[in-house]
Each structure stands twice: as structure tokens, then as C-alpha cells.
Write a protein that holds these residues in place. Sequence first.
Motif, PDB file in Angstrom:
ATOM      1  N   VAL A  66       0.855  -1.186   0.000  1.00 12.38           N
ATOM      2  CA  VAL A  66       0.000   0.000   0.000  1.00 12.38           C
ATOM      3  C   VAL A  66       0.888   1.232   0.000  1.00 12.38           C
ATOM      4  O   VAL A  66       1.595   1.508   0.971  1.00 12.38           O
ATOM      5  CB  VAL A  66      -0.928   0.008   1.235  1.00 12.38           C
ATOM      6  CG1 VAL A  66      -1.782   1.266   1.232  1.00 12.38           C
ATOM      7  CG2 VAL A  66      -1.802  -1.240   1.246  1.00 12.38           C
ATOM      8  N   TRP A  86      -3.064   5.066   0.268  1.00 16.29           N
ATOM      9  CA  TRP A  86      -3.358   5.535   1.625  1.00 16.29           C
ATOM     10  C   TRP A  86      -4.163   6.827   1.593  1.00 16.29           C
ATOM     11  O   TRP A  86      -5.157   6.979   2.317  1.00 16.29           O
ATOM     12  CB  TRP A  86      -2.050   5.758   2.374  1.00 16.29           C
ATOM     13  CG  TRP A  86      -2.237   6.183   3.798  1.00 16.29           C
ATOM     14  CD1 TRP A  86      -2.388   5.383   4.885  1.00 16.29           C
ATOM     15  CD2 TRP A  86      -2.312   7.538   4.280  1.00 16.29           C
ATOM     16  NE1 TRP A  86      -2.546   6.145   6.027  1.00 16.29           N
ATOM     17  CE2 TRP A  86      -2.510   7.473   5.683  1.00 16.29           C
ATOM     18  CE3 TRP A  86      -2.223   8.784   3.671  1.00 16.29           C
ATOM     19  CZ2 TRP A  86      -2.621   8.610   6.465  1.00 16.29           C
ATOM     20  CZ3 TRP A  86      -2.351   9.905   4.453  1.00 16.29           C
ATOM     21  CH2 TRP A  86      -2.544   9.818   5.835  1.00 16.29           C
ATOM     22  N   ASN A  98      -7.801   6.188   0.242  1.00 25.31           N
ATOM     23  CA  ASN A  98      -8.637   5.558   1.257  1.00 25.31           C
ATOM     24  C   ASN A  98      -9.021   6.553   2.356  1.00 25.31           C
ATOM     25  O   ASN A  98     -10.135   6.505   2.892  1.00 25.31           O
ATOM     26  CB  ASN A  98      -7.909   4.363   1.870  1.00 25.31           C
ATOM     27  CG  ASN A  98      -7.874   3.169   0.935  1.00 25.31           C
ATOM     28  OD1 ASN A  98      -8.766   2.992   0.112  1.00 25.31           O
ATOM     29  ND2 ASN A  98      -6.845   2.349   1.047  1.00 25.31           N
ATOM     30  N   GLY A 128      -6.495   1.751   9.906  1.00 25.37           N
ATOM     31  CA  GLY A 128      -5.454   0.814   9.496  1.00 25.37           C
ATOM     32  C   GLY A 128      -5.542  -0.530  10.181  1.00 25.37           C
ATOM     33  O   GLY A 128      -4.769  -1.439   9.856  1.00 25.37           O
TER      34      GLY A 128
END
Length: 243
Positions: free
Chosen positions: A154, A159, A162, A203
Motif C-alpha cells: 500500500v 493511503w 482511502n 489501518g
Amino acid sequence: MTHESVPRAETPHELLAAVRELTRKVRAAQRGSWFPLLVFATITLLAIPVYRYAPYLDLFDTCRSRPGHTVCRQPNPTQLAYWTVALMLAYAAIAGFYVRQSRRRGVGTTIRPYVVIGIALAILMAAVSIWMALDPLLPIPVDPFSTDPVEIEVGPRVWLTNALASPTVVIGLALLVLAWVERHWALLAYSLGYLAVVVIMGGQVIHSTSQWWFLPHLLVPAVVLLLGAAAFALFRPAVEVEA
């Protein structure tokens, strides 16, 4: 012959100090940070029954089924619709609160930039979520029913995307804007702390077969927002602005 003393005119330094003090009082009078936090906590708690009971609408054809089991690549579009509408209504309520407060206290309000940026962030959240559903950034597994762990790298782009699609993160970004609008250092520190919490929560991967698996992702931000609302309401100063 008598001499009467004439009042000495205020010095420039005294005038500047008076202006600064009046500015401080006006900014304090314009603040109402507790109310947005309370509103956001409320819509976050109201999202719980939506996450639990709203039927999944496979608008973007991301679900794959086999007997007794269905896997969907994207969150329920019903949840996205809820958050988009709820955030819009929240900003309308916040704007109304600040307008009433400004009229009651006899000072102007600077809430318009916050409301405009907040609505823009809500629309951006919806757009990014739809884009991710149609063009996912992460690779789609060949076998969606496989339980074998898959290593996925990722990067910053994934990141950031999202984060922009996360309602709780969008709320935190809007709170940063409110802190800037109100020139409120305490709210700035709180907003950064809130963002840290929701980013860490986002996360976390929760492995659970329970239909309530999502609860930590909603309850933790809601509790943080409620505590913030209580703190800012409890410690807000009594404000008097003299004309």
C-alpha cells in the motif's frame, strides 16, 4: 487662575492593545466548537444501525457469490449514501447554530468557509468512493473466497485515497478547517489527535465473523467526539463583547 488637567489621549500602543483585546473577545464570542463535535458524534452513532441492518445494494457489481457465502469488494453503497446525506444535514445544522449564536451575542460569524469546505469534502468523499468502486487501486484476488493471506503493498496514493473516502477522516479534516476559521489552538490540537485516532483505527484489520465487527470503527470516533464536545462545552469562557 485655575488649571484643569486635560485627559491625555491614548498612545498608539494602548490603542493597539485595545484592538487586540476586542479582537480576542470577538473571536471567543464567535466560537461554538462543542456543537459541531456533538453533531458529528450523533451522526456517527446513528450510522451503527445503517451498517448493521441496511441491505447491501450491489450497484457497482463488486459482489461474488457461492452457495451460502457472498464476498463484496466495496462497502455497502447504502452506507455511502447515509454519510453523504448525514454530513450535508450536519453542516446545515452547524451553520444554523452559528448564525443564531452570532445574532444572540451581537457579533458576526465566520462559519461560511467552514461549511463550504465541509460540504466540498463530503462531495469529494462520495466521488472518491464511487471512483474506487469502479476502478479499484488494489489488485482484485483471483479467488475472492480464498482465506490465504495476500501481501499487498500500500503506497501513499492508496493511503491518501482511502483516507479521502473515509467519513471519519473527512470529519477530522473539516475540524482542522474549523480550528483555522475560529483561530482556536485547543481545537487544532484536538483535531490532530482525533485524526491520529481515526487513521490508526482505519489501518486496523478486524478478523471476525460477527455482524457487529464494524463497531470499533464507529464507537471509538464517536466517543472521542463526545468527550471533545463535553470538554469544549464545559470550559468555554463566558463572553461579553462591548460595542
